[in-house]
Design an enzyme around this catalytic site. Structure first.
Site, mmCIF file in Angstrom:
data_model
loop_
_atom_site.group_PDB
_atom_site.id
_atom_site.type_symbol
_atom_site.label_atom_id
_atom_site.label_comp_id
_atom_site.label_asym_id
_atom_site.label_seq_id
_atom_site.Cartn_x
_atom_site.Cartn_y
_atom_site.Cartn_z
ATOM 1 N N GLU A 118 -8.552 7.221 -0.157
ATOM 2 C CA GLU A 118 -8.847 5.875 0.357
ATOM 3 C C GLU A 118 -7.671 5.382 1.183
ATOM 4 O O GLU A 118 -7.423 4.189 1.299
ATOM 5 C CB GLU A 118 -9.196 4.947 -0.820
ATOM 6 C CG GLU A 118 -8.071 4.300 -1.566
ATOM 7 C CD GLU A 118 -7.151 5.234 -2.355
ATOM 8 O OE1 GLU A 118 -7.216 6.463 -2.146
ATOM 9 O OE2 GLU A 118 -6.347 4.750 -3.139
ATOM 10 N N ASP A 158 -4.159 1.291 2.558
ATOM 11 C CA ASP A 158 -4.694 1.835 1.308
ATOM 12 C C ASP A 158 -5.596 0.772 0.678
ATOM 13 O O ASP A 158 -5.225 -0.396 0.569
ATOM 14 C CB ASP A 158 -3.534 2.187 0.368
ATOM 15 C CG ASP A 158 -4.005 2.943 -0.854
ATOM 16 O OD1 ASP A 158 -3.778 4.179 -0.914
ATOM 17 O OD2 ASP A 158 -4.644 2.322 -1.746
ATOM 18 N N ILE A 159 -6.845 1.203 0.304
ATOM 19 C CA ILE A 159 -7.775 0.246 -0.304
ATOM 20 C C ILE A 159 -7.265 -0.059 -1.716
ATOM 21 O O ILE A 159 -6.949 0.867 -2.474
ATOM 22 C CB ILE A 159 -9.202 0.805 -0.334
ATOM 23 C CG1 ILE A 159 -9.656 1.154 1.108
ATOM 24 C CG2 ILE A 159 -10.173 -0.176 -0.962
ATOM 25 C CD1 ILE A 159 -10.962 1.899 1.202
#
Ligand SMILES: Nc1nc2c(ncn2[C@@H]2O[C@H](COP(=O)(O)OP(=O)(O)OP(=O)(O)O)[C@@H](O)[C@H]2O)c(=O)[nH]1
Length: 566
Positions: free
Chosen positions: A486, A443-444
């Site tokens: 994301e 996960d960004i």
């Protein structure tokens, strides 16, 4: 964060391989066959038209030519027969005429018409007794016998001698038990042939006899004594004789006289019919009554068949088609007419036509049957070709749908659903093969800030860059999916914990170190990664739950970290 997938929807969705349902495309040679079939079919239709036209025109020229030839043969035959009959008629007439002439020089006849006639004293005997009177005179009886035998020998109806008054003084035709009339003692002064003979030495006439009512030809020749007419010899030819022997034949024969009247016919019913020939004028009524013993004039029912080509020269006699010949008898105004019915030839013609049309029709049916067969095969191949084309487009559409359903449009990675399907398959395989399987969830970090700082397109570019890093860090058989905005997940089959952690750390480092050049700016970003192993679990929900916890822990520990959870 990672949403627990709904087992009733996402995991049951199947992304089938479109190539598995595709039919084989139509081979090239089928297309060639199709073209060949089409030209064959066009050829068959053309051939059918040609067959009918050629068949009809060939039959027409053959059959018409054949009929023409047969009619010409019939005409030749009838001409020859007419010639032959006319010779026989001429011979009979000549015989009767020559006999009259020869007898006019005969000694006993000359004496009977000369000195003997004056001794008969007929003027002193009443007319009604003259016949009886004459039979008492031996010389007359002797002469009668001679004439009877001559008439019998030459098949003449009668031979008789007239004196200068026209009274019959000797005859082959005597009264007997059957016939009480005879002609002995009868007077023939009014007869045309008698008058002609007296005047010109010879006379000939057709007439129906008065005493014996038969149509006959009379020939008269004058006897001379001291250059004076002393009497007249008459021979009588039964006109029936001229055509008698021709009665039972298929042909029809008539003999006409100078007045155009039929005086002898192989069909007795047509006797005394009038032959309306060219400019022939019908006889006057008194001639009709006296010479032919007819009250009214009846035309021979003979007309030209105008429906047939003129060169065929076909006549119609009471609706019967005939070919006709007519031959004049030399030096006489008598004609022989001879006809041959030809209806049989026309009937044959109809039969030939029926046969020819049947052959043409059968041939046509055969050709059309062939054409139908070709059409059937053509349609089959065309149907296959259409099916194949449809199949190709279906296959294409199916492929596109598959791609749309399985590929994330922004990153070209597997979609969430497709990733779960693939992960499920890998779990099953790992369980079957008892091999290891590692799962990474990425996960960004603080991605909202990136969007807020650089704009949404820049956020998209970061997501794409992140996807590229993921692709570069894994093996070809590993599976990568974008499972949220994301968020990414990576399935690593046959992967140990240390190898999985190494990959996760490489990923994390590259994200943190590389940054993304976006226009004139550089966007720095990090990511958090949760790692776990299958570790004997047998379902995807459990695995996802664990890796989610690992990621949560990484986030909680301050982000830009890798966290492993058993
Ligand atoms: N540009 C872009 N933004 C997206 C996309 N999908 C989701 N987002 C945004 O990503 C952000 C995610 O934010 P959060 O879920 O709050 O998480 P975060 O900001 O990354 O914070 P942490 O995950 O806690 O580090 C939201 O603002 C979404 O609008 C996308 O496809 N493109």
């Amino acid at each position: 964060m990672f949403m627990t997938p709904d087992p009733n929807s996402t995991f049951t969705t199947k992304f089938s391989d479109p190539t598995a349902i595709a039919l084989q495309p139509l081979p090239d040679h089928q297309e060639t066959r199709l073209k060949a079939f089409r030209s064959l079919q066009a050829g068959a239709v053309g051939f059918a038209v040609l067959w009918v036209i050629a068949g009809l025109s060939a039959s027409y020229s053959l059959l018409t030519g054949n009929l023409g030839e047969e009619l010409t043969r019939a005409q030749t035959k009838v001409d020859l027969e007419a010639q032959f009959i006319s010779q026989i008629v001429a011979k009979e007439i000549n015989t009767a005429e020559h006999l009259a002439s020869a007898l006019s020089h005969e000694e006993r006849i000359l004496s009977s018409t000369g000195e003997m006639d004056s001794n008969l004293h007929l003027d002193k005997v009443p007319v009604s007794e003259r016949s009886a009177h004459l039979t008492t005179i031996p010389e007359v009886n002797g002469l009668n016998n001679m004439l009877t035998s001559i008439a019998q020998d030459l098949d003449l109806m009668a031979v008789f001698v007239l004196n200068t008054e026209g009274t019959c003084i000797a005859t082959s035709y005597l009264p007997n038990g059957v016939n009480t009339l005879g002609c002995l003692g009868q007077n023939y002064t009014s007869r045309h042939y008698f008058q002609r003979a007296k005047e010109y030495g010879r006379g000939m006439q057709f007439a129906v006899g008065r005493a014996v009512k038969q149509p006959s030809l009379f020939f008269a020749a004058a006897c001379y004594a001291d250059n004076h007419v002393s009497g007249v010899v008459v021979t009588r030819l039964d006109a029936r004789h001229l055509t008698e022997n021709l009665r039972n034949l298929a042909t029809i024969t008539w003999v006409s006289d100078s007045a155009g009247m039929v005086i002898s016919s192989s069909r007795p019913v047509q006797l005394f019919n009038f032959m309306r020939w060219e400019n022939q004028k019908p006889p006057e009524t008194w001639v009709l009554n006296n010479v032919y013993a007819q009250e009214t004039l009846t035309d021979l029912p003979l007309t030209r068949n105008k429906h047939l080509p003129a060169e065929w020269n076909i006549w119609q006699l009471e609706n019967q088609n005939i070919v006709l010949a007519n031959v004049p008898i030399e030096n006489r105004q008598i004609r022989v007419w001879h006809a041959l019915p030809v209806d049989e030839l026309f009937h044959n013609q109809k039969r030939y036509w029926a046969f020819a049309l049947t052959v043409i029709l059968l041939g046509l049916m055969l050709i059309l049957f062939g054409e139908r067969m070709i059409d059937f095969h053509q349609r089959r191949v065309a149907g296959l070709a259409a099916l194949s084309r449809l199949n190709k487009s279906l296959e294409e559409a199916s492929r596109k749908l598959f791609t749309i359903a399985t590929t994330d449009h922004l990153t070209q990675l597997a979609t969430r659903g497709y990733f779960f399907q693939r992960l499920n398959e890998e779990i099953n395989r790992a369980l079957n093969e008892q091999s290891s399987l590692a799962l990474l969830e990425l996960d960004i970090d603080n991605f909202k800030n990136i969007n807020d700082s650089f704009g949404h397109p820049a956020g998209d570019a970061v997501i794409q860059h992140m996807a590229a890093i993921c692709r570069e860090c894994v093996r070809s058989n590993d599976i990568i999916g974008r499972i949220g905005g994301e968020e990414f997940a990576i399935g690593l089959p046959n992967c140990t914990k240390s190898a999985a952690l190494e990959i996760a750390n490489t990923l994390r480092r590259r994200c943190a170190n590389e940054g993304l050049t976006y226009g004139s700016k550089t966007i720095r970003f990090t990511c958090s990664i949760g790692v776990t192993l299958l570790n004997g679990r047998d379902n995807i929900q459990d695995l996802l739950g664990v890796v989610d916890k690992a990621l949560y822990a990484a986030k909680k520990a301050g982000r830009n970290r890798v966290h492993f959870h058993e």
